[in-house]
Design a protein around this motif. Structure first.
Motif, PDB file in Angstrom:
ATOM      1  N   LEU A  41      29.658  -2.332   0.683  1.00  0.00           N
ATOM      2  CA  LEU A  41      29.865  -0.892   0.524  1.00  0.00           C
ATOM      3  C   LEU A  41      28.507  -0.210   0.545  1.00  0.00           C
ATOM      4  N   LEU A  42      28.328   0.765   1.420  1.00  0.00           N
ATOM      5  CA  LEU A  42      27.104   1.561   1.465  1.00  0.00           C
ATOM      6  C   LEU A  42      27.313   2.834   0.672  1.00  0.00           C
ATOM      7  N   VAL A  43      26.452   3.068  -0.319  1.00  0.00           N
ATOM      8  CA  VAL A  43      26.502   4.280  -1.137  1.00  0.00           C
ATOM      9  C   VAL A  43      25.185   5.009  -0.918  1.00  0.00           C
ATOM     10  N   SER A  44      25.254   6.221  -0.384  1.00  0.00           N
ATOM     11  CA  SER A  44      24.042   6.911   0.045  1.00  0.00           C
ATOM     12  C   SER A  44      23.933   8.315  -0.534  1.00  0.00           C
ATOM     13  N   ASP A  45      22.714   8.640  -0.933  1.00  0.00           N
ATOM     14  CA  ASP A  45      22.376   9.997  -1.359  1.00  0.00           C
ATOM     15  C   ASP A  45      21.202  10.478  -0.508  1.00  0.00           C
ATOM     16  N   GLY A  46      21.443  10.612   0.765  1.00  0.00           N
ATOM     17  CA  GLY A  46      20.424  11.134   1.668  1.00  0.00           C
ATOM     18  C   GLY A  46      19.454  10.121   2.204  1.00  0.00           C
ATOM     19  N   GLY A  47      19.608   8.848   1.886  1.00  0.00           N
ATOM     20  CA  GLY A  47      18.693   7.835   2.391  1.00  0.00           C
ATOM     21  C   GLY A  47      19.082   7.370   3.782  1.00  0.00           C
ATOM     22  N   VAL A  51      22.422  -3.472   8.288  1.00  0.00           N
ATOM     23  CA  VAL A  51      23.609  -3.455   7.434  1.00  0.00           C
ATOM     24  C   VAL A  51      24.798  -2.895   8.212  1.00  0.00           C
ATOM     25  N   THR A  52      25.872  -3.659   8.254  1.00  0.00           N
ATOM     26  CA  THR A  52      27.121  -3.193   8.852  1.00  0.00           C
ATOM     27  C   THR A  52      28.146  -3.079   7.738  1.00  0.00           C
ATOM     28  N   PRO A  53      28.207  -1.918   7.105  1.00  0.00           N
ATOM     29  CA  PRO A  53      29.077  -1.792   5.934  1.00  0.00           C
ATOM     30  C   PRO A  53      30.558  -1.793   6.305  1.00  0.00           C
ATOM     31  N   ALA A  54      31.336  -2.356   5.414  1.00  0.00           N
ATOM     32  CA  ALA A  54      32.784  -2.290   5.588  1.00  0.00           C
ATOM     33  C   ALA A  54      33.306  -0.929   5.162  1.00  0.00           C
ATOM     34  N   ASP A  55      32.531  -0.228   4.357  1.00  0.00           N
ATOM     35  CA  ASP A  55      32.937   1.074   3.826  1.00  0.00           C
ATOM     36  C   ASP A  55      31.680   1.864   3.482  1.00  0.00           C
ATOM     37  N   THR A  56      31.778   3.184   3.531  1.00  0.00           N
ATOM     38  CA  THR A  56      30.617   4.034   3.264  1.00  0.00           C
ATOM     39  C   THR A  56      31.014   5.226   2.401  1.00  0.00           C
ATOM     40  N   ALA A  89      29.442  -6.313  -2.571  1.00  0.00           N
ATOM     41  CA  ALA A  89      28.043  -5.910  -2.740  1.00  0.00           C
ATOM     42  C   ALA A  89      27.942  -4.430  -2.411  1.00  0.00           C
ATOM     43  N   VAL A  90      26.988  -3.758  -3.027  1.00  0.00           N
ATOM     44  CA  VAL A  90      26.762  -2.340  -2.746  1.00  0.00           C
ATOM     45  C   VAL A  90      25.315  -2.164  -2.304  1.00  0.00           C
ATOM     46  N   VAL A  91      25.124  -1.607  -1.118  1.00  0.00           N
ATOM     47  CA  VAL A  91      23.788  -1.217  -0.665  1.00  0.00           C
ATOM     48  C   VAL A  91      23.594   0.242  -1.055  1.00  0.00           C
ATOM     49  N   VAL A  92      22.575   0.502  -1.863  1.00  0.00           N
ATOM     50  CA  VAL A  92      22.335   1.843  -2.402  1.00  0.00           C
ATOM     51  C   VAL A  92      21.112   2.428  -1.720  1.00  0.00           C
TER      52      VAL A  92
END
Length: 447
Positions: free
Chosen positions: A188-194, A200-205, A251-254
């Motif tokens: 899971l990719l969680v992004s705040d402007g980054g 990274v090939t996220p399954a969800d964003t 896993a979460v990519v932040v």
């Protein structure tokens, strides 16, 4: 001697030779395996560094973005104080190194003006401690003036003969990120402007734009990792229960635009009890992230994973040459902290205030430029740059971090690896109750 006696003598002598040979062979076969030879570095790397041949009026200019409130380019201001430690270590042996520092104002024009001022002051090289567009502008301005320049925290816009980067390349960070995510199938990719990491090939964003605040973003992330139940819909029966995600993220990519915003997002995820690994590919190893997470009462634990070369304090625990080099650097920090007359780069605060963050990367950049000038026996920037292009360094030359090879514009020879957060105090820096408790280690922190 009669023939019979002579025969006995010959037989006895032959037997003695055979027995001696057998003894030698037995000793050889049973000899313990030879221990590996030690590194070609002294068992203890001295704190004081010598620089025979260094001109008496040698100086290295430092370009920084002033400020400590999250301004772009200020992420490494405290880390850059490692340059002060290097200057002090050379000073202990009589080699005086001055570090005039200029503010780039956070702009490209300001960066060019800062380099121009330093050139007028007669510096022999430049250390760019900023990041972003202003760092690239400073490097270009230095190149145009023939000044050798090292960027410990940023990459130049293009490789040149007088510009070097001593941090990891974007490609090597991406490769290490793949290692950190090995075995994870639902990221899971969680992004705040980054920026979204290319590897990274996220399954969800999830992005902040879709929520009213960071808290709402973190709550939805916790639902998608299976750590929180999804509340019943508004039109569900009163006794309806929440539901758990069927295929939760493992896993979460932040990612965030600044280390401060990254810390806010990490803290929000922790407050929602997100239990899967939080992979932080950019900004997490800066002092700005550590101090922000501490101010937010966030937790430094092995759940937090980032990417970095071997430049952290934990290297000092290694029983090898680099471990001894890092230990000497940390001893230099302790000595500088104990002297209230030693100031930071901007000469407005005692060095001790930033001792917790001073890093090996800025220290090693100064060591490299000093070594090049000493070899050249000149403070002429063109001669210093030409000398540096012929050199490579390791702990034997005073480096605290990995070896650097300046025959190439990307001088770092080691690859970055996953590192894990820990709140453990290694006891290697001066005690500071105001410093954040976060160190990065190359193996998961013990629970």
């Amino acid at each position: 001697m009669n023939p019979r006696n002579r025969l006995f003598v010959l037989i006895a002598a032959g037997a003695a030779v055979v027995i001696a040979a057998a003894v030698v062979l037995t000793m050889t076969l049973n000899r313990p395996t030879e221990a590996p030879r030690p590194d070609p570095v002294a068992a203890t790397v001295p704190v004081a560094l010598k620089a025979d041949g260094l001109p008496a009026d040698f100086s290295i200019g430092v370009v920084m973005t002033f400020g400590q409130s999250g301004e772009p380019g200020t992420e490494y201001n405290r880390a850059a104080q490692g340059a002060v430690v290097a200057a002090q270590r050379f000073g202990q042996s009589g080699a005086r190194v001055t570090l005039p520092t200029q503010n780039d104002q956070g702009t490209e024009d300001g960066a060019r003006a800062a380099v121009a001022t330093l050139a007028e002051q007669g510096v022999s090289g430049v250390l760019v401690a900023s990041t972003g567009p202003q760092a690239r502008a400073a490097a270009k301005a230095a190149e145009e003036r023939g000044l050798p320049v090292i960027l410990p925290y940023s990459e130049a816009s293009e490789p040149t003969q007088t510009t070097w980067t001593t941090g990891p390349t974007a490609a090597s960070v991406q490769a290490a990120l793949g290692t950190a995510l090995a075995g994870k199938s639902r990221v899971l990719l969680v992004s705040d402007g980054g920026q979204v990491p290319a590897s990274v090939t996220p399954a969800d964003t999830l992005t902040l734009e879709g929520f009213s605040d960071v808290s709402g973003l973190a709550q939805e992330a916790a639902i998608r990792t299976g750590d929180q139940l999804r509340p019943p819909s508004k039109d569900a029966p009163a006794d309806a229960e929440g539901t758990r995600t069927a295929n939760p993220a493992d896993a979460v990519v932040v990612s965030a635009a600044t280390p401060q915003r990254l810390a806010q997002l990490v803290r929000a995820l922790q407050s929602r009890d997100v239990s899967v690994p939080l992979i932080l590919p950019d900004g997490a190893t800066t002092p700005a992230f550590a101090s922000s997470l501490s101010e937010l009462d966030g937790t430094a634990s092995g759940q937090l994973v980032s990417i970095a070369p071997a430049t952290g304090d934990a290297v000092a625990l290694q029983q090898d040459a680099q471990g001894r080099g890092m230990s000497a650097f940390l001893a230099g920090i302790r000595l500088a902290t104990g002297n209230p007359e030693i100031k930071n780069l901007t000469d407005d605060t005692p060095f001790s205030a930033d001792a917790w963050a001073a890093d090996a990367r800025s220290h090693d950049a100064v060591v490299a430029l000093v070594r090049a000038a000493a070899l050249a026996g000149s403070n002429d920037p063109s001669k210093v740059g030409a000398s540096l292009r012929t050199l490579s360094f390791g702990p034997g030359e005073g480096l605290a971090g990995p070896a650097l090879d300046f025959s190439q514009s990307q001088a770092l020879t080691a690859q970055p690896t996953p590192v894990y957060a820990s709140s453990q105090d290694l006891g290697l820096r001066p005690a500071d109750e105001n410093a954040p408790r976060l160190v990065w280690v190359p193996a998961p922190a013990s629970p």
